[in-house]
Design an enzyme around this catalytic site. Structure first.
Site, mmCIF file in Angstrom:
data_model
loop_
_atom_site.group_PDB
_atom_site.id
_atom_site.type_symbol
_atom_site.label_atom_id
_atom_site.label_comp_id
_atom_site.label_asym_id
_atom_site.label_seq_id
_atom_site.Cartn_x
_atom_site.Cartn_y
_atom_site.Cartn_z
ATOM 1 N N ARG A 75 6.885 -9.330 1.881
ATOM 2 C CA ARG A 75 6.165 -10.550 2.228
ATOM 3 C C ARG A 75 6.650 -11.733 1.385
ATOM 4 O O ARG A 75 7.197 -11.559 0.309
ATOM 5 C CB ARG A 75 4.656 -10.358 2.026
ATOM 6 C CG ARG A 75 4.023 -9.404 3.018
ATOM 7 C CD ARG A 75 2.521 -9.290 2.793
ATOM 8 N NE ARG A 75 2.215 -8.661 1.502
ATOM 9 C CZ ARG A 75 1.820 -9.307 0.419
ATOM 10 N NH1 ARG A 75 1.688 -10.623 0.445
ATOM 11 N NH2 ARG A 75 1.553 -8.654 -0.703
ATOM 12 N N LYS A 218 -0.324 -8.520 7.945
ATOM 13 C CA LYS A 218 -1.188 -9.153 6.958
ATOM 14 C C LYS A 218 -1.748 -10.484 7.453
ATOM 15 O O LYS A 218 -2.791 -10.936 6.976
ATOM 16 C CB LYS A 218 -0.422 -9.342 5.648
ATOM 17 C CG LYS A 218 -0.162 -8.020 4.913
ATOM 18 C CD LYS A 218 -1.454 -7.235 4.677
ATOM 19 C CE LYS A 218 -1.207 -5.988 3.841
ATOM 20 N NZ LYS A 218 -2.447 -5.166 3.704
ATOM 21 N N HIS A 237 -9.862 -4.805 1.750
ATOM 22 C CA HIS A 237 -8.517 -4.253 1.671
ATOM 23 C C HIS A 237 -8.669 -2.831 1.150
ATOM 24 O O HIS A 237 -8.626 -2.584 -0.052
ATOM 25 C CB HIS A 237 -7.656 -5.098 0.734
ATOM 26 C CG HIS A 237 -6.214 -4.704 0.731
ATOM 27 N ND1 HIS A 237 -5.460 -4.610 -0.417
ATOM 28 C CD2 HIS A 237 -5.379 -4.375 1.742
ATOM 29 C CE1 HIS A 237 -4.230 -4.244 -0.113
ATOM 30 N NE2 HIS A 237 -4.159 -4.094 1.194
ATOM 31 N N SER A 255 -0.684 -2.636 -2.531
ATOM 32 C CA SER A 255 0.494 -1.836 -2.205
ATOM 33 C C SER A 255 1.025 -1.155 -3.463
ATOM 34 O O SER A 255 1.101 -1.762 -4.528
ATOM 35 C CB SER A 255 1.584 -2.723 -1.605
ATOM 36 O OG SER A 255 1.178 -3.258 -0.374
ATOM 37 N N LYS A 259 -2.991 4.043 -2.068
ATOM 38 C CA LYS A 259 -4.101 3.936 -1.116
ATOM 39 C C LYS A 259 -3.831 4.709 0.176
ATOM 40 O O LYS A 259 -4.676 5.463 0.653
ATOM 41 C CB LYS A 259 -4.356 2.449 -0.842
ATOM 42 C CG LYS A 259 -5.486 2.139 0.115
ATOM 43 C CD LYS A 259 -5.949 0.697 -0.053
ATOM 44 C CE LYS A 259 -4.797 -0.286 -0.026
ATOM 45 N NZ LYS A 259 -4.114 -0.352 1.263
ATOM 46 N N THR A 260 -2.646 4.514 0.738
ATOM 47 C CA THR A 260 -2.289 5.217 1.977
ATOM 48 C C THR A 260 -2.139 6.715 1.732
ATOM 49 O O THR A 260 -2.658 7.547 2.472
ATOM 50 C CB THR A 260 -0.985 4.646 2.557
ATOM 51 O OG1 THR A 260 -1.184 3.277 2.909
ATOM 52 C CG2 THR A 260 -0.543 5.419 3.784
ATOM 53 N N ASP A 274 -5.651 1.039 5.427
ATOM 54 C CA ASP A 274 -5.400 -0.232 4.735
ATOM 55 C C ASP A 274 -6.474 -1.304 4.890
ATOM 56 O O ASP A 274 -6.743 -2.033 3.952
ATOM 57 C CB ASP A 274 -4.065 -0.802 5.218
ATOM 58 C CG ASP A 274 -3.522 -1.886 4.300
ATOM 59 O OD1 ASP A 274 -3.598 -1.726 3.073
ATOM 60 O OD2 ASP A 274 -3.025 -2.901 4.812
ATOM 61 N N ARG A 339 9.559 1.223 4.621
ATOM 62 C CA ARG A 339 8.260 1.408 5.277
ATOM 63 C C ARG A 339 8.394 2.120 6.614
ATOM 64 O O ARG A 339 9.447 2.115 7.238
ATOM 65 C CB ARG A 339 7.620 0.040 5.541
ATOM 66 C CG ARG A 339 7.243 -0.752 4.306
ATOM 67 C CD ARG A 339 5.827 -0.471 3.885
ATOM 68 N NE ARG A 339 5.405 -1.290 2.768
ATOM 69 C CZ ARG A 339 4.146 -1.340 2.334
ATOM 70 N NH1 ARG A 339 3.214 -0.626 2.937
ATOM 71 N NH2 ARG A 339 3.823 -2.095 1.302
#
Length: 549
Positions: A75, A218, A237, A255, A259-260, A274, A339
């Site tokens: 990003r 996002k 989030h 990120s 979390k994932t 997410d 990704r």
């Protein structure tokens, strides 16, 4: 809800022309009669077009579409803008995250994107939904020139049924992705040839100068992060999963915090990885898919994610063997931010529809590159608010343009780059819900142990998984605790499957006592310095919950 077009704006004449476009042109400015338009295209067709028209596209040995996002592999938050207009300007948290863009400058960018898209031989349109709860979901339209981008959003948005598509009508928000075409750097408000801008009044988002697909994902979250609290529900989030007894857990984290990975638990149903919204009846996923980091991915460590990489999935910026087409997930030569985007139903135990019960546990994930936060701590209500507002983690390499090694950062609400309202507004809503539903809150460090980055080692995934299991089976709720000095955190003396010396950073530290104390004191000071920005709007008990440096 169709966007409104005010003629009282300083850029009124432009708005009049914009609103009076020919009937063959949509309200978004796209001339749908001049190009080969493909709407909600079949996955196989998107594969064919990507392979035919987009250089650098291949198919992996597992069947996933392998593609490149070009120069930008993360990003570009410094290029994000929100339009300053009269209907929302009093609500938005202007400053470190949300930079103002004039209505006139937005329309220049918009016209630049429209002109580019209208000259393409092919345009892809994907009409989907954001939010699984019909009461709160938004209709999102994506217009783009790359099959890769269309397939990405086919995976990330909620895919409509044939009947829903037939009766779709006007979108609530439109994303114009002209990422292959640069912004004009001399347009007022631009800092580079990349621009990601959102106009809440026109209900539109425009992307220029970056082909990184994560900007669309996002962008949708940013939109929901504004509109959901305005509707009286809390956007977060977070990932979420649910046990066989209906107990839901929320996982907060930026990120690179796990979390994932940690929410993809074979023993629990995945609600989402997410982005979620917490309502009066439970939680629902905003997305229709997952966007997992794949660096160092293996079938042994993350079988659910590894198995989701197949036909229909999109692999970004990975390196593979030219002969066998087998991906090397350890190769970081293109980026550390490799990704994969895949539909959530590719996870075998996904909960469909992605709507869960009221949460029983909240896990706040941090990746501490200093190596001094405990692998797990049980938080009081005040500590939960302090750490939610603080949102400490280490920004991991590759997740943003220019980040090449972990950097200590504080990201309010564990998602500051996507906040639109002031952090305390989200924190206040969270505190109310934790109290209403008697939720247990935990702080888990998935970062370094035994020393800082470069000296210590990252906490083993198997230990983090064991800690999560101990939360879910009730072991940690009834464990014996000791107080961790300076930070005042309660840490368990034992967790099944985790060496006892790992649980306390002081005993795990491989360096001298002096370096340990200096590192703890330094991090505590960073916490206090950061929280000073919010102290004037925090209660005394929340302020007192911080470290005593």
């Amino acid at each position: 809800m169709a966007p409104s077009y005010s003629t009282r704006s300083p850029a009124g004449s432009i708005y009049k022309r914009y609103a009076a476009l020919d009937a063959s042109v949509g309200k978004d400015g796209i001339d749908y009669t001049r190009v080969n338009l493909l709407r909600n295209t079949a996955v196989a067709k998107l594969y064919e077009d990507a392979l035919r028209y987009e250089p650098g596209t291949s198919i992996s040995s597992a069947g996933a579409l392998v593609t490149s996002s070009g120069k930008k592999t993360g990003r570009s938050p410094r290029d994000k803008r929100i339009v300053d207009e009269e209907t929302t300007t009093e609500d938005i948290w202007w400053g470190p995250v949300n930079t103002k863009l004039s209505e006139h400058a937005f329309l220049i960018n918009h016209e630049r994107a429209v002109d580019y898209l209208n000259t393409r031989e092919r345009l892809y349109v994907f009409d989907g939904f954001a939010g699984w709860d019909p009461k709160y979901r938004l209709k999102i339209r994506v217009v783009c020139a790359r099959a890769y981008h269309s397939l990405f959003m086919h995976n990330m948005l909620i895919r409509p049924t044939e009947e829903e598509l037939k009766n779709y009508g006007e979108p609530d928000f439109t994303i114009l992705n002209a990422g292959a075409f640069p912004a004009n750097r001399y347009t007022t408000g631009m800092t580079s040839n990349t621009s990601v801008s959102i106009n809440f009044k026109l209900r539109q988002m425009v992307i220029l100068g970056t082909e990184y697909a994560g900007e669309m994902k996002k962008g949708v979250f940013t939109i929901m992060h504004y509109l959901m609290p305005k509707a009286g529900v809390l956007s977060l989030h977070s990932s979420a999963n649910q046990g066989i007894n209906g107990d839901t857990s929320l996982f907060f984290g930026l990120s690179g915090t796990g979390k994932t990975t940690l929410s993809a638990d074979p023993a629990r149903a995945l609600i989402g990885d997410d982005e979620h919204v917490w309502t009066d009846t439970g939680v629902f996923n905003i997305e229709g898919g997952c966007y997992a980091k794949t660096i160092d991915l293996s079938a042994e460590k993350e079988p659910e994610i590894f198995g989701a990489i197949r036909f229909g999935s999109v692999l970004e910026n990975v390196v593979f063997d030219e002969d066998t087409r087998v991906v090397d997930y350890t190769d970081k030569s293109l980026t550390e931010n490799t990704r994969c985007a895949y539909p959530i139903e590719y996870i075998p135990n996904a909960l469909i529809p992605c709507i869960g019960n009221q949460p029983k546990n909240i896990v706040m994930l941090t990746c501490d590159a200093q190596g001094v936060l405990p692998p797990v701590s049980k938080l009081t209500s005040a500590q939960a608010m302090y750490h939610f507002i603080s949102g400490y983690t280490s920004k991991m390499a590759g997740t943003e343009d220019g980040v090449i090694e972990p950097e200590a950062t504080f990201s309010a609400c564990f998602g500051q780059p996507f906040l639109v309202l002031h952090p305390t507004q989200y924190a206040t809503m969270l505190a109310q819900k934790i109290g209403e539903h008697n939720v247990d809150v935990w702080l888990i460090n998935t970062g370094w142990n035994g020393g800082a980055y470069g000296t210590g080692k990252r906490i083993a995934l198997k230990y983090s998984r064991a800690i999560i299991d101990a939360i879910h089976n009730g072991e940690l709720k009834n464990a014996e605790y000791e107080t961790y000095p300076i930070f005042g955190l309660e840490i368990p003396k034992a967790v099944t499957g985790v060496p006892s010396e790992v649980l306390n950073p002081a005993t795990a530290w491989q360096g001298t006592p002096e370096t340990y104390k200096a590192t703890v004191t330094k991090l505590a000071g960073l916490f206090n310095e950061n929280f000073a920005k919010y102290a004037d709007q925090a209660t005394e008990d929340v302020i007192a919950a911080g470290p005593k440096a």
